[in-house]
Design a protein around this motif. Sequence first.
Motif, mmCIF file in Angstrom:
data_model
loop_
_atom_site.group_PDB
_atom_site.id
_atom_site.type_symbol
_atom_site.label_atom_id
_atom_site.label_comp_id
_atom_site.label_asym_id
_atom_site.label_seq_id
_atom_site.Cartn_x
_atom_site.Cartn_y
_atom_site.Cartn_z
ATOM 1 N N THR A 13 0.942 -1.211 -0.167
ATOM 2 C CA THR A 13 -0.154 0.021 -0.068
ATOM 3 C C THR A 13 0.914 1.252 0.071
ATOM 4 O OG1 THR A 13 0.064 -0.030 2.317
ATOM 5 C CG2 THR A 13 -1.990 -1.113 1.219
ATOM 6 N N VAL A 14 0.231 2.289 -0.482
ATOM 7 C CA VAL A 14 1.249 3.575 -0.611
ATOM 8 C C VAL A 14 0.180 4.670 -0.180
ATOM 9 C CG1 VAL A 14 0.845 3.812 -3.048
ATOM 10 C CG2 VAL A 14 2.448 5.174 -1.900
ATOM 11 N N ALA A 15 0.453 5.260 0.851
ATOM 12 C CA ALA A 15 -0.165 6.347 1.377
ATOM 13 C C ALA A 15 0.781 7.784 1.330
ATOM 14 C CB ALA A 15 -0.366 6.328 3.130
ATOM 15 N N HIS A 16 0.167 9.037 1.563
ATOM 16 C CA HIS A 16 0.828 10.240 1.117
ATOM 17 C C HIS A 16 2.030 10.324 2.153
ATOM 18 C CE1 HIS A 16 1.987 14.185 1.214
ATOM 19 N NE2 HIS A 16 1.540 14.420 -0.065
ATOM 20 N N GLY A 17 1.871 9.905 3.531
ATOM 21 C CA GLY A 17 2.752 10.379 4.391
ATOM 22 C C GLY A 17 2.576 11.633 5.124
ATOM 23 N N THR A 18 2.925 11.557 6.395
ATOM 24 C CA THR A 18 2.702 12.878 7.287
ATOM 25 C C THR A 18 3.955 12.824 8.426
ATOM 26 O OG1 THR A 18 1.290 14.162 8.571
ATOM 27 C CG2 THR A 18 0.997 11.542 8.621
ATOM 28 N N ARG A 19 3.920 13.898 9.115
ATOM 29 C CA ARG A 19 5.080 14.019 10.156
ATOM 30 C C ARG A 19 4.263 13.763 11.553
ATOM 31 N NH1 ARG A 19 6.151 18.519 6.710
ATOM 32 N NH2 ARG A 19 8.365 18.360 6.023
ATOM 33 N N HIS A 20 2.970 13.378 11.432
ATOM 34 C CA HIS A 20 2.220 12.909 12.403
ATOM 35 C C HIS A 20 2.203 11.464 12.593
ATOM 36 C CE1 HIS A 20 -0.204 16.772 13.180
ATOM 37 N NE2 HIS A 20 0.547 17.090 12.064
ATOM 38 N N ALA A 21 2.983 10.973 13.599
ATOM 39 C CA ALA A 21 3.073 9.469 13.545
ATOM 40 C C ALA A 21 1.659 8.622 13.612
ATOM 41 C CB ALA A 21 3.898 9.023 14.955
ATOM 42 N N ALA A 22 0.673 9.109 14.187
ATOM 43 C CA ALA A 22 -0.655 8.631 14.302
ATOM 44 C C ALA A 22 -1.161 8.376 12.882
ATOM 45 C CB ALA A 22 -1.487 9.200 15.263
ATOM 46 N N GLY A 23 -1.092 9.379 12.242
ATOM 47 C CA GLY A 23 -1.537 9.409 10.870
ATOM 48 C C GLY A 23 -0.997 8.372 10.020
ATOM 49 N N ASN A 24 0.453 8.235 10.156
ATOM 50 C CA ASN A 24 1.201 6.993 9.440
ATOM 51 C C ASN A 24 0.711 5.531 9.875
ATOM 52 O OD1 ASN A 24 2.608 8.906 7.906
ATOM 53 N ND2 ASN A 24 4.177 9.223 9.508
ATOM 54 N N GLU A 25 0.321 5.720 11.178
ATOM 55 C CA GLU A 25 -0.056 4.276 11.718
ATOM 56 C C GLU A 25 -1.266 3.702 10.966
ATOM 57 O OE1 GLU A 25 0.329 0.978 13.734
ATOM 58 O OE2 GLU A 25 1.795 2.422 13.278
ATOM 59 N N VAL A 26 -2.266 4.844 10.544
ATOM 60 C CA VAL A 26 -3.290 4.228 9.867
ATOM 61 C C VAL A 26 -3.141 3.514 8.754
ATOM 62 C CG1 VAL A 26 -5.318 5.251 8.584
ATOM 63 C CG2 VAL A 26 -4.619 6.314 10.751
#
Length: 227
Positions: A13-26
């Motif tokens: 899977t490929v997500a955009h990515g963020t500096r928020h760790a919780a967002g990347n954990e999704v």
Amino acid sequence: MRTLVRPATRLVTVAHGTRHAAGNEVAVQLTLAAAARLGLPATASYVELCSPLYADVVASGPSSVVVPLLLSTGYHVRHDLPAALPDSGDVVLGRPLGPDPLLASAQVDRLLDAGARPGQPVTMVAAGSNDPLAMRDLLRARDLLAGAWGGPVSLATLAGQGLRPADVVRPGDAISPYLLADGFFASRARRESLGAAVVADVIGPHPLVVDLIVQRATALLQARRTA
């Protein structure tokens, strides 16, 4: 004679990515849940701002099917992701998750969880893009949400084409962030939705999103077998 066993095709899977760790954990949660149902090894990757980077993952791994965890067409979908595909042909890239009725149903659940009343006017707030095809997708996502919600839905974007939340949100509206995870745009959506009665959570690791990833990956696997 010794028989070589080819490794199982991998789900990427490929997500955009963020500096928020919780967002990347999704992305990780969604990927692991989908992989468990598919019975495949899996890796969650990101376009930027978080590792592992998508370009590195598809360059170094085995045969893979790639499901973008992106909600509409845009520069990443049309340029960055295809450009990183290896020449071997062992990696098959799918289309973005949205628009899709399953995402609209997940948004309805988030609205109800936040206390929105069925049929209450909603503003759907998306990240936005300058790509005209992205706006086409967002308008379709708005219409799908309106059908699932059973009430009027307006569209606001935080960047690119379209009207901003300040121009769209009316007093008493419920806000439905058309965003997969917390991060920069989710914080802006909450901050700029002044006057709204309810602000729902981002779509997040909803079971319906897992269903959608499994559907997309299964279609890519079947296409590979019949190619």
